[in-house]
Every structure is written in structure tokens, then in C-alpha cells.
Design a protein around this motif. Structure first.
Motif, mmCIF file in Angstrom:
data_model
loop_
_atom_site.group_PDB
_atom_site.id
_atom_site.type_symbol
_atom_site.label_atom_id
_atom_site.label_comp_id
_atom_site.label_asym_id
_atom_site.label_seq_id
_atom_site.Cartn_x
_atom_site.Cartn_y
_atom_site.Cartn_z
ATOM 1 N N ALA A 256 0.833 -1.204 0.000
ATOM 2 C CA ALA A 256 0.000 0.000 0.000
ATOM 3 C C ALA A 256 0.871 1.258 0.000
ATOM 4 N N ALA A 257 2.017 1.183 0.689
ATOM 5 C CA ALA A 257 2.867 2.375 0.795
ATOM 6 C C ALA A 257 3.839 2.511 -0.383
ATOM 7 N N LEU A 258 4.383 1.380 -0.851
ATOM 8 C CA LEU A 258 5.471 1.436 -1.835
ATOM 9 C C LEU A 258 5.061 0.966 -3.235
ATOM 10 N N GLY A 259 3.931 0.330 -3.339
ATOM 11 C CA GLY A 259 3.501 -0.221 -4.632
ATOM 12 C C GLY A 259 3.736 -1.726 -4.674
ATOM 13 N N ASN A 260 2.940 -2.405 -5.498
ATOM 14 C CA ASN A 260 3.003 -3.878 -5.556
ATOM 15 C C ASN A 260 4.373 -4.401 -5.959
ATOM 16 N N ASP A 261 5.003 -3.733 -6.937
ATOM 17 C CA ASP A 261 6.261 -4.249 -7.469
ATOM 18 C C ASP A 261 7.424 -4.073 -6.507
ATOM 19 N N ALA A 262 7.227 -3.297 -5.450
ATOM 20 C CA ALA A 262 8.336 -3.025 -4.524
ATOM 21 C C ALA A 262 8.514 -4.119 -3.485
ATOM 22 N N VAL A 263 7.646 -5.114 -3.495
ATOM 23 C CA VAL A 263 7.739 -6.169 -2.479
ATOM 24 C C VAL A 263 7.904 -7.523 -3.166
ATOM 25 N N GLY A 264 8.980 -8.211 -2.848
ATOM 26 C CA GLY A 264 9.216 -9.548 -3.382
ATOM 27 C C GLY A 264 9.380 -10.531 -2.236
ATOM 28 N N ALA A 265 9.253 -11.799 -2.549
ATOM 29 C CA ALA A 265 9.389 -12.805 -1.487
ATOM 30 C C ALA A 265 10.224 -13.978 -1.984
ATOM 31 N N LEU A 266 10.886 -14.624 -1.064
ATOM 32 C CA LEU A 266 11.705 -15.801 -1.364
ATOM 33 C C LEU A 266 11.181 -16.996 -0.577
ATOM 34 N N VAL A 267 11.332 -18.171 -1.175
ATOM 35 C CA VAL A 267 10.982 -19.411 -0.479
ATOM 36 C C VAL A 267 12.271 -20.065 -0.026
ATOM 37 N N THR A 268 12.315 -20.558 1.167
ATOM 38 C CA THR A 268 13.392 -21.469 1.533
ATOM 39 C C THR A 268 12.768 -22.851 1.705
ATOM 40 N N TYR A 284 1.664 -18.421 -3.258
ATOM 41 C CA TYR A 284 2.204 -17.216 -3.910
ATOM 42 C C TYR A 284 1.167 -16.572 -4.834
ATOM 43 N N VAL A 285 0.403 -17.425 -5.517
ATOM 44 C CA VAL A 285 -0.656 -16.884 -6.389
ATOM 45 C C VAL A 285 -1.681 -16.148 -5.540
ATOM 46 N N SER A 286 -2.081 -16.778 -4.439
ATOM 47 C CA SER A 286 -3.136 -16.162 -3.619
ATOM 48 C C SER A 286 -2.654 -14.863 -2.978
ATOM 49 N N LEU A 287 -1.344 -14.730 -2.765
ATOM 50 C CA LEU A 287 -0.817 -13.495 -2.170
ATOM 51 C C LEU A 287 -0.509 -12.436 -3.236
ATOM 52 N N GLY A 288 -0.758 -12.771 -4.491
ATOM 53 C CA GLY A 288 -0.632 -11.770 -5.554
ATOM 54 C C GLY A 288 0.784 -11.541 -6.045
ATOM 55 N N PHE A 289 1.685 -12.500 -5.833
ATOM 56 C CA PHE A 289 3.055 -12.330 -6.349
ATOM 57 C C PHE A 289 3.107 -12.722 -7.826
ATOM 58 N N SER A 290 4.036 -12.100 -8.547
ATOM 59 C CA SER A 290 4.195 -12.453 -9.956
ATOM 60 C C SER A 290 5.425 -13.327 -10.180
ATOM 61 N N GLU A 339 6.203 -16.352 -12.489
ATOM 62 C CA GLU A 339 7.516 -16.718 -13.026
ATOM 63 C C GLU A 339 8.338 -17.400 -11.943
ATOM 64 N N GLU A 340 9.089 -18.435 -12.309
ATOM 65 C CA GLU A 340 10.014 -19.059 -11.353
ATOM 66 C C GLU A 340 11.387 -18.429 -11.598
ATOM 67 N N THR A 341 11.903 -17.764 -10.583
ATOM 68 C CA THR A 341 13.087 -16.927 -10.778
ATOM 69 C C THR A 341 14.338 -17.735 -11.104
ATOM 70 N N TYR A 342 14.497 -18.891 -10.494
ATOM 71 C CA TYR A 342 15.697 -19.714 -10.751
ATOM 72 C C TYR A 342 15.765 -20.081 -12.243
ATOM 73 N N ALA A 343 14.633 -20.586 -12.754
ATOM 74 C CA ALA A 343 14.597 -20.962 -14.170
ATOM 75 C C ALA A 343 14.779 -19.731 -15.050
ATOM 76 N N ALA A 344 14.185 -18.607 -14.636
ATOM 77 C CA ALA A 344 14.305 -17.385 -15.444
ATOM 78 C C ALA A 344 15.766 -16.945 -15.547
ATOM 79 N N ILE A 345 16.496 -17.044 -14.452
ATOM 80 C CA ILE A 345 17.923 -16.662 -14.464
ATOM 81 C C ILE A 345 18.698 -17.579 -15.422
ATOM 82 N N LEU A 346 18.470 -18.883 -15.291
ATOM 83 C CA LEU A 346 19.203 -19.840 -16.138
ATOM 84 C C LEU A 346 18.820 -19.673 -17.607
ATOM 85 N N MET A 347 17.534 -19.455 -17.863
ATOM 86 C CA MET A 347 17.095 -19.307 -19.259
ATOM 87 C C MET A 347 17.642 -18.031 -19.879
#
Lengths: 506, 101
Positions: A256-268, A284-290, A339-347
Motif C-alpha cells: 500500500a505504501a510502496l507499490g506492488n512491485d516493490a515487495v518480493g518474497a523468497l521461499v526457503t 504465492y498466487v493467492s498473495l498476488g506475487f508475480s 515466473e520461477e526466478t531460478y529458471a528465469a535466471i538460467l534461461m
């Protein structure tokens, strides 16, 4: 004896004894066989272009006897796998592409990680550092140390720098974040450098005042969501057992303060995660992450002690990854973009010559050349993993103290040893690997596993994981019309799956 | 499995030095050393005699896997030898142009 006399000649004709002018010369390349792509060989050249050849074509090509009129020949020439009469086109292209791939070397470390405190109110099962209780203020970075950190960061020759604040819980050291951000911003503006600020935090204790400051300085927030509430709260214990709920609330306030794109999350990913890739992705889908970054567990520092309880093999991780990728293909084909970031980096590394900025997959290694870590106590480390090792008493990757200028840190014994083991193209087991143009050196992981910075690829978890991932990605690329190949290509170019699917079909 | 249906614990075979030179055999042996004992002996006439005893599975199947890998390594070495000049020139040119002047 004349053939005209009707007798068979006992001699070969004269041209058999002349040196044969070969139509082309091989350009440097490596090759691999992908288990799920039988009867075809994957070729990857020095600048990262790839091609699949049938077994018979491969043998013919290596003997420099491929028919110049064949499709395979034309394809290999266009991808710079051979030098023939048109060789003058090879050099400018190949030199430019190689230079682009290695461009990260020139700018020096672009990522600067600052550990402002070790204090944290969580006791995560996989914590890699010796986290301290929230009232243990002696584990905070001092004002004087922070001033030296500012000097070191701005000594970096790169024009674009990323400064990432970590902990512990970094927001518990917010006064130091404020001091560093303000000092770095003023000096960077004067020196013409662009700075991107990131805070890694649980977002549990985010105040309005902090949010205002973060908004003003255009911070990006990086948090952790390990999956559904039951899994996240099991991994990330805190008083109240409500880490998931508090982080989700923090994400909403930050967006709400910084905009949707300003917040990312990582899975361990812990052992419990491996049974539920679909649930993690759906969260992740339900929380609105891309995007979602499916990171395997690090086995450094204190986390090594918990491996028997929460760890797993790389083979188990790869099985999990297969299921996760299937889920992602299904979601994206239904119009839900994730998008899956690991695959995106490798691709991106496979399909483009551009450096990804991902320091774990660089050659020379990203440790030190791509990133520096400033610990709360003034210790400077070549990488975050190196700092984690130090928390368990292994100071191999400590370059020195933040009071020392950059040229002294880079001339330290540790720095020289790291550099000597940093070039994957020269390491045993990597030098002839087909994936080396896309991969990186891992001196920290090698040291943690074997006690040697060079390591042993036969037992390297880094090698097992990345080889497994490359096998999977190239198996999909072997059939470029497949849905998964289209999705992976879309991720490489940062495009929506639907637009990639449309452009490929047209 | 052998023709009698028994698992063979060890197997010996010879390879021609001209097809798979010693460095390729040694590299392949190193790669498999965690799962098999591999002995390489010199024989007359440019041949190498290998004796392989895998810690698990049929040695006959293992021989095929080993030969295939050693063959690939030898092929890669030949490619490296043929392309070394181009590779070194390429890397030098790319990195030299990257040096701030």
C-alpha cells in the motif's frame, strides 16, 4: 596398368595422396548428452550459443566433413560453431558476445550486503547465522562502522550499485539503515552513481515512520514466505507462532505504501516443503506475487547442524522442481502469470548474452568480484555464505576489516585464494562441461563441502543441482514448440507467456 | 547380466590408445572412482587393459557406460586441441577490449 586395358588398377588415384582441403574448421565448443533426449547431442559454444545434432551428424561435424549444403551446416555456421570462408563474420560477433557475458567483471562488486544487526525475534529452523535475542544490542553495527561501510561501498567502480540491508531482523537496526541510506544517497548523487536500496526483512515490525522513509528512498523489500501458513510457521518459529500472518500483514502494508512491485518474497525449501510444491505455488498466487524463487536450503554455518532434520538430497530437490514446473506451466497456460526466478535466471543465461546479476552463477565467481558483505562487527566477507561460515568459526572468506581500503581487502591472502579458484572454465570437472558458459564457480560451497576451494564435482551439491536443472531446461528446449519451452523462453525475455505463445505460433 | 543370467562383479577389456588415449581413460576413471574400482594397465601394441569392478550392479553394463563416457572425453579433448588457438584468441580479444583504457 591402364584401366582402359580392362584391368583393375593396383594403385589409388593421384588425388588420394594430396592433402584434403577441409571446407571448415571447428570453433571451440563443448558437448553433452541429455538423458531424456536420446540420439541427439547438445553442443554449446564458447559464447553460449547451443545446437542439438543427431548422433550421426555430430560425428560427421567433428570430422570436419559435414555437407556445406546441409541444413545442419547452415545452422551451425549461423550459430558460430565453425569457421569457413565466411569466418570474418565470426570474430566481431563472438568477441562482442563473450565480452558481454563477462561484462560484470569490469564494474567491480555491484551488490553490497550490509548486516546491520544479528538481533532477531524469529528462531528459524534453517537459520545460517547465530541470531541474537532482540535485546542484545551489542550485536548491532555501530555508527562508526557504518561510516566506514559507506566509504567502502562508494569506492566500488560500478556506476550502478545495489545496497541490501540484512540481519538478523534488519528492521531492528533501522537507525543504522537510515544513517547508511542518507549518507550513501548524498555521496552517490555527488559522484553520479545510481543506487538501489533493498531491505530483507520479515516485515513483522514495520512502522509507519519506517514505511515513509523506505518510500522516500524507493526501497525494494525482500521478505520470506515459505509456503502455506502451516509450513511457514513451522519453519519460522516466533513467539505467538504467527509469523505467516504477521508477514502477510506486513506485505499488505508495504504494498500500500510502496507499490506492488516493490515487495518480493523468497521461499526457503525444507524437507517438509518437498511434498507440497503445488501448495507453495498456490500460496504465492493467492498473495498476488508475480514471481517465486524456489531456493534450495543452504548448508552453511549453523544451518549445517540441522541438515539431518530438515535437509535433503539434490535428487529430491530436482524431483520437487519437476512437480513445481508442471504446476507453473499449468497456471501460466490458464492465464495466471507466475515466473520461477531460478529458471528465469538460467534461461536468460542460455538464450541471451546478458549477465543476470545473479552472483551465485558467475565465472569468475561472484564472491568478491560481484558482491561484498559488511558484517555488523566490521568484518568484510567475499559473500554472504562466507559470512555464514564465519559465524561457525571458519574465517576463510573474511577479506579484512571495513576500516581497510578496498585495494587492501582485494590484495588479502583470502582474496588471492578465492580468485585463484574462481574461474570455472579452468577448474577440473568444469573446464569441459557443456554448461560452463551459463554456470559459475562456487569456491565457498567447495570449501564448505571438501575443505578445498577447488572442490570435487563428483560430490558437489552445487554441480549436481545445476547439472540437473540444465538437463531439464535443455530437455524442454530440444522441443521448442512445447508449452514448457515457450514458457521458459517467455521468462528469459521477461515477457508474458501468452504473448510468447502467440508470437511463436505466428 | 552375463549370458548365464548372473551378475558379473568385474570385467576386463582392452581399448586402443588411438581411439581413447590415456588422459581420457584416466579422466573417466576419476569420474567413476566413487562407484567402481578401475585399474588401467599398459599392454603391447598401443593398447590399454582395463579391469573394472563396480561397487553395485553388473560390470558388463558398467563397461558400456564407462566406454561411452571415455569416448566422449577423448572426443572433447580432440575438439579442445583443434580449437585451442581460436579459443585463446577469442578470450584475449574480448577481455582486452574490456580493459578500461
Amino acid at each position: 596398368v591402364s584401366a582402359g586395358a580392362g584391368l583393375k588398377s593396383r594403385f589409388q588415384t593421384a588425388d588420394m595422396f594430396c592433402p584434403v582441403e577441409k571446407a571448415y574448421q571447428l570453433a571451440p565448443f563443448r558437448f553433452a548428452r541429455i538423458p531424456s533426449v536420446p540420439h541427439r547431442v547438445l553442443l554449446v559454444n564458447e559464447v553460449g550459443e547451443f545446437a542439438f545434432l543427431a548422433e550421426s551428424e555430430f560425428a560427421t561435424f567433428c570430422n570436419s566433413s559435414l555437407d556445406p549444403a546441409s541444413d545442419a551446416y547452415r545452422s551451425l555456421r549461423s550459430k558460430h560453431f565453425l569457421l569457413d570462408e565466411y569466418a570474418e563474420a565470426f570474430w566481431p560477433y563472438a568477441v562482442s558476445q563473450y565480452r558481454t557475458r563477462k561484462s560484470f567483471i569490469v564494474g567491480g562488486p555491484a551488490l553490497h550486503i550490509v548486516v546491520v544487526t544479528l538481533r532477531c525475534d524469529h528462531s528459524c529452523s534453517y537459520c545460517q547465522v547465530s541470531r541474537q535475542t532482540p535485546d542484545a544490542s551489542r550485536f548491532d553495527m555501530t555508527e562508526e562502522t557504518a561510516a566506514h561501510v559507506t566509504d567502502r561501498i562508494l569506492e566500488s567502480p560500478a556506476d550502478e550499485l545495489k545496497v541490501e540491508f540484512q540481519g538478523g531482523e534488519s528492521l531492528l537496526g533501522f537507525a543504522r539503515i537510515r544513517q547508511l541510506t542518507e549518507a550513501i544517497s548524498v555521496r552517490a548523487a555527488a559522484e553520479g552513481k545510481r543506487i538501489e536500496f533493498v531491505v530483507a526483512s520479515t516485515l513483522n515490525e514495520l512502522t509507519d515512520e519506517q514505511l515513509e522513509f523506505l518510500r522516500e528512498h524507493r526501497f525494494h523489500l525482500s521478505t520470506s514466505i515459505d509456503g502455506p501458513a502451516w509450513l511457514h510457521n513451522r519453519n519460522r518459529a516466533r513467539p505467538g507462532k504467527n509469523s505467516y500472518e504477521m508477514t502477510v500483514a506486513g506485505i499488505a502494508r508495504a504494498r500500500a505504501a510502496l507499490g506492488n512491485d516493490a515487495v518480493g518474497a523468497l521461499v526457503t525449501l525444507t524437507r517438509d516443503s518437498l511434498s507440497c510444491p503445488e501448495e507453495i505455488i498456490d500460496t504465492y498466487v493467492s498473495l498476488g506475487f508475480s514471481s517465486i524463487f524456489l531456493r534450495p536450503l543452504s548448508q552453511y554455518g549453523f544451518a549445517k547442524k540441522t541438515h539431518d532434520r530438515i535437509g535433503y538430497s539434490q535428487a529430491d530437490f530436482l524431483k520437487f522442481y519437476d512437480r513445481a514446473l508442471s504446476r507453473l506451466v499449468d497456471l501460466n497456460s490458464r492465464g495466471i502469470q507466475l515466473e520461477e526466478t531460478y529458471a528465469a535466471i538460467l534461461m536468460k543465461k542460455i538464450l541471451t548474452p546478458y549477465a543476470s546479476g545473479y552472483v551465485d552463477l558467475c565465472s569468475p565467481a561472484g564472491a568478491m568480484l560481484g558482491a561484498l558483505v559488511y558484517n555488523y562487527d566490521g568484518g568484510v566477507y567475499a559473500s554472504d555464505e562466507g559470512r555464514m561460515l564465519a559465524e561457525s568459526g571458519d574465517f576463510k572468506f573474511r577479506l579484512g576489516n571495513v576500516c581497510q581500503p578496498r585495494h587492501e581487502l582485494f590484495a588479502s591472502d583470502s582474496a588471492r585464494q578465492i580468485l585463484a579458484a574462481s574461474v570455472a572454465e579452468s577448474l577440473p570437472g568444469c573446464a569441459d562441461c557443456a554448461f560452463v558458459p551459463y554456470c559459475g564457480a562456487d569456491p565457498v560451497g567447495n570449501h564448505a563441502e571438501t575443505g578445498s576451494l577447488i572442490g570435487d564435482r563428483r560430490i558437489s551439491s552445487f554441480c549436481q543441482r545445476h547439472t540437473g536443472l540444465f538437463h531439464r531446461l535443455f530437455a524442454h528446449l530440444a522441443d521448442p514448440s512445447s508449452e514448457t519451452a515457450r514458457l521458459l523462453s517467455a521468462w528469459a525475455f521477461g515477457r508474458a507467456y501468452s504473448s510468447m505463445a502467440r508470437s511463436m505460433s505466428s | 547380466m552375463s549370458s548365464e543370467g548372473q551378475v558379473r562383479k568385474a570385467i576386463s577389456f582392452e581399448v586402443d590408445e588411438r581411439l581413447i588415449p590415456l588422459p581420457a581413460l584416466q579422466q573417466a576413471a576419476h569420474e567413476f572412482a566413487l562407484v567402481a574400482n578401475i585399474n588401467i594397465e599398459s599392454k603391447p601394441g598401443g593398447m590399454w587393459r582395463l579391469t573394472i569392478s563396480p561397487s553395485q550392479g553388473d560390470a558388463l553394463l558398467f563397461e558400456g557406460t564407462f566406454r561411452s563416457r571415455a569416448h566422449d572425453i577423448a572426443q572433447q579433448h580432440r575438439i579442445n586441441d583443434q580449437t585451442r588457438t581460436v579459443r585463446e584468441a577469442l578470450v584475449k580479444a574480448a577481455l582486452w577490449e574490456s580493459v578500461p583504457k
